[in-house]
Design an enzyme around this catalytic site. Sequence first.
Site, mmCIF file in Angstrom:
data_model
loop_
_atom_site.group_PDB
_atom_site.id
_atom_site.type_symbol
_atom_site.label_atom_id
_atom_site.label_comp_id
_atom_site.label_asym_id
_atom_site.label_seq_id
_atom_site.Cartn_x
_atom_site.Cartn_y
_atom_site.Cartn_z
ATOM 1 N N HIS A 19 -0.123 0.046 -4.602
ATOM 2 C CA HIS A 19 1.272 0.222 -3.923
ATOM 3 C C HIS A 19 2.185 -1.060 -2.924
ATOM 4 C CE1 HIS A 19 3.420 3.235 -5.071
ATOM 5 N NE2 HIS A 19 2.969 4.223 -4.442
ATOM 6 N N ASN A 66 8.077 5.972 0.227
ATOM 7 C CA ASN A 66 8.236 6.880 0.042
ATOM 8 C C ASN A 66 10.239 7.013 -0.001
ATOM 9 O OD1 ASN A 66 6.826 7.308 -1.960
ATOM 10 N ND2 ASN A 66 6.582 9.578 -0.996
ATOM 11 N N ASP A 92 5.845 -2.680 -7.241
ATOM 12 C CA ASP A 92 5.093 -2.129 -8.358
ATOM 13 C C ASP A 92 4.692 -1.604 -8.888
ATOM 14 O OD1 ASP A 92 5.003 -0.135 -5.903
ATOM 15 O OD2 ASP A 92 3.176 0.926 -7.442
ATOM 16 N N ASN A 113 9.219 6.326 -6.289
ATOM 17 C CA ASN A 113 9.761 7.407 -5.344
ATOM 18 C C ASN A 113 10.388 6.255 -4.436
ATOM 19 O OD1 ASN A 113 8.612 9.659 -6.580
ATOM 20 N ND2 ASN A 113 6.885 9.971 -5.119
#
Length: 191
Positions: A19, A66, A92, A113
């Site tokens: 991530h 997020n 990513d 997100n």
Amino acid sequence: MYLIAGLGNPTKQYEHTRHNIGFDTITYLADHYHISMNTKKFQGICGSGYIEGQKVLLLMPQTYMNLSGQSVSEAAAFYKLDPAAEVIVIYDDIALEPGNIRVRKKGSAGGHNGIKNIIAHLGTQEFQRIRIGVGEKPKEYDLADYVLGRFSAEDRKLVEEAFANAADAVRLMVQGKTDEAMNLYNRKERR
């Protein structure tokens, strides 16, 4: 001026996870172009410098993935940037194999997100992006566990090549050559 934001999560716990590939790419760009990432501003860590004679602000939002839009939109608003022309986001993508990158001028969040939050805060899907492949989640894995996991040694090598390719794509994009970057990198498939 260009805002180049790499997405990830702050703190040591998330370093070099799938991530955080956006953070890793920003670090690569900062090293390559000798840009010091020592300013805390816009709810992120940033540094300004030049790529191919173009002024850039490299940004690593520290809001957690997020909520990336808070940081990106704050920096874009401060510099009065046009998202469609002057914002590049690097992140990513589980739909791409490790080492592959995709350059786009705009698009949906595609279930990501961080991108969803950036679209909500900027009020548009029209901003350039570079997606870096982290590989598909194995069936038995939870998605969050997968993207917060680390690469195998073999995949890490491919991903490090992707940092160089993404940096080259950025070099083209800040010169207004996004189509060239797309032609060069969107067709490469590995494995």
